[in-house]
Design an enzyme around this catalytic site. Structure first.
Site, mmCIF file in Angstrom:
data_model
loop_
_atom_site.group_PDB
_atom_site.id
_atom_site.type_symbol
_atom_site.label_atom_id
_atom_site.label_comp_id
_atom_site.label_asym_id
_atom_site.label_seq_id
_atom_site.Cartn_x
_atom_site.Cartn_y
_atom_site.Cartn_z
ATOM 1 N N THR A 281 0.853 -1.190 0.000
ATOM 2 C CA THR A 281 0.000 0.000 0.000
ATOM 3 C C THR A 281 0.891 1.243 0.000
ATOM 4 O OG1 THR A 281 -1.863 -1.049 1.125
ATOM 5 C CG2 THR A 281 -1.706 1.335 1.285
ATOM 6 N N PHE A 283 1.324 4.995 0.917
ATOM 7 C CA PHE A 283 0.814 6.009 1.828
ATOM 8 C C PHE A 283 1.413 7.362 1.463
ATOM 9 C CE2 PHE A 283 0.170 2.119 4.178
ATOM 10 C CZ PHE A 283 -0.995 2.341 4.908
#
Length: 380
Positions: A281, A283
């Site tokens: 992921t 960020f």
């Protein structure tokens, strides 16, 4: 004619094309000087439409579309060259230069940072990878992160933007349209989902599983093998783990991180259950003020483009002309505006390059609305 003779003939034509192209660009310089002296815009849509129609008709039915594409790119090259000739320092470029000069050379070590969820959230893990000793404040939802930054409650905020398996976090993109902020750094975190339950629970006795919707999507293959289990979305993977721990029940479980197992004293019933092993992921770290730290080689922008054919092509062509790589392109509908979209771009280009400077000085001419989100480096 054999292949060698055909290629020789093509080479001869190419020499003529290059010579004519250079002649055309030199005349474009003169046009740029004239427009500058008479305060005229570089881009004149009516003139371009007439020219495209003219060359398409001249080329004939079989070559009309090819000629139109060729000349569209040629016009974009010409405009880029004219803009460079007419180069002027915009307010945005001056703001960027000021940010580069005034931003500290060392990335902050112990700031106050806003994260969504509760202790153990992946946002917290990403935060602790970016900062040495952050003081973390937790908020219930993504919008609260933006509000905390805008109101000065926190210096920075951490938000998930996209996942290599589940794709973009669309809620964050939609909020980016409405809020003012700057991206100062990004981080790609490896995501490892585990099925957590209270001690004594057994996998075949689980009836409900809690987690964030993105985590649920990332573990779809595992969940498909458990059709009789009810899957319930909550605001955060760490929240899910906390809910399971506080319930005391042995028929519920959470999709969450390994750190949450230790944090909330839960047992791991199944480990690393995400669909893909390389599950990451991305960020973003946002701030209220524009901060550009040394080594920034990525830039994010948002644009509203005219609702007509070729509008996105013009932007992509200009980026291609400048040799700037597009690593992300996302479109989101603009609230309360029918069939209008905000386009989000991630670009690879050093803030110190001539191409970056030229792009920042040209973007206003390409879009109806334009928002510079910041330049930064990415921690992997």
């Amino acid at each position: 004619m054999d292949l060698k003779e055909l290629r020789t003939e093509i080479d001869q034509i190419d020499h003529q094309l290059v010579d004519l192209f250079c002649q055309r660009m030199k005349i474009a310089e003169q046009v740029a000087e004239y427009k500058k002296e008479h305060n005229m815009p570089v881009f004149v849509p009516g003139r371009e439409r007439e020219k495209l129609l003219e060359v398409a008709q001249e080329a004939g039915p079989d070559m009309a579309n090819y000629t139109r594409v060729l000349y569209s790119m040629l016009f974009e090259l010409s405009r880029s060259h004219q803009s460079k000739t007419n180069h002027k320092q915009t307010a945005l470029h001056q703001q960027i230069v000021q940010a580069i000069d005034t931003t500290p050379k060392l990335f902050p070590q112990a700031p106050t940072v806003a994260c969504q969820g509760v202790e153990g959230a992946y946002s917290q893990i990403a935060c602790e990878k970016m900062f040495k000793s952050p003081f973390i404040l937790y908020f219930k939802n993504f919008e609260s992160i933006f509000s905390a930054i805008e109101n000065g409650l926190c210096q920075y905020g951490i938000l998930p933007l996209e996942n290599s398996t589940a794709g973009s976090v669309k809620k964050v993109y939609d909020l980016m349209i409405r809020h003012n902020f700057s991206i100062v750094r990004t981080f790609r975190l490896k995501i490892d989902h585990n099925l957590l339950a209270n001690h004594g629970a057994k996998l075949d006795e689980i009836r409900e599983i809690y987690s964030h919707e993105q985590a649920i999507g990332q573990c779809s293959e595992f969940l498909e093998k458990m059709p009789n289990i009810k899957v319930i979305a909550v605001e955060n993977t760490a929240v899910a783990a906390k809910m399971v721990a506080e319930s005391g029940r042995k028929d519920v479980a959470a999709l969450s991180s390994r750190s949450c197992a230790e944090l909330y004293d839960l047992n791991i019933l199944a480990s690393s259950i995400q669909d893909k092993g390389n599950n990451r992921t991305r960020f973003i770290c946002i701030s209220k003020n524009l901060e550009i730290y040394p080594g920034a080689d990525k830039t994010s922008i948002m644009m509203v483009l005219p609702h007509r054919p070729g509008a996105l092509y013009r932007v992509l062509a200009r980026l291609y002309v400048l040799g700037i790589n597009v690593t992300k392109l996302e479109s989101r509908p603009i609230p309360d505006r029918d069939f209008e979209f905000m386009f989000y771009f991630d670009l690879e280009t050093s803030i110190y390059s001539d191409e970056f400077v030229q792009l920042m000085c040209e973007l206003d001419d390409l879009a109806e609305e334009f928002k510079y989100l910041g330049s930064y480096s990415e921690v992997v």
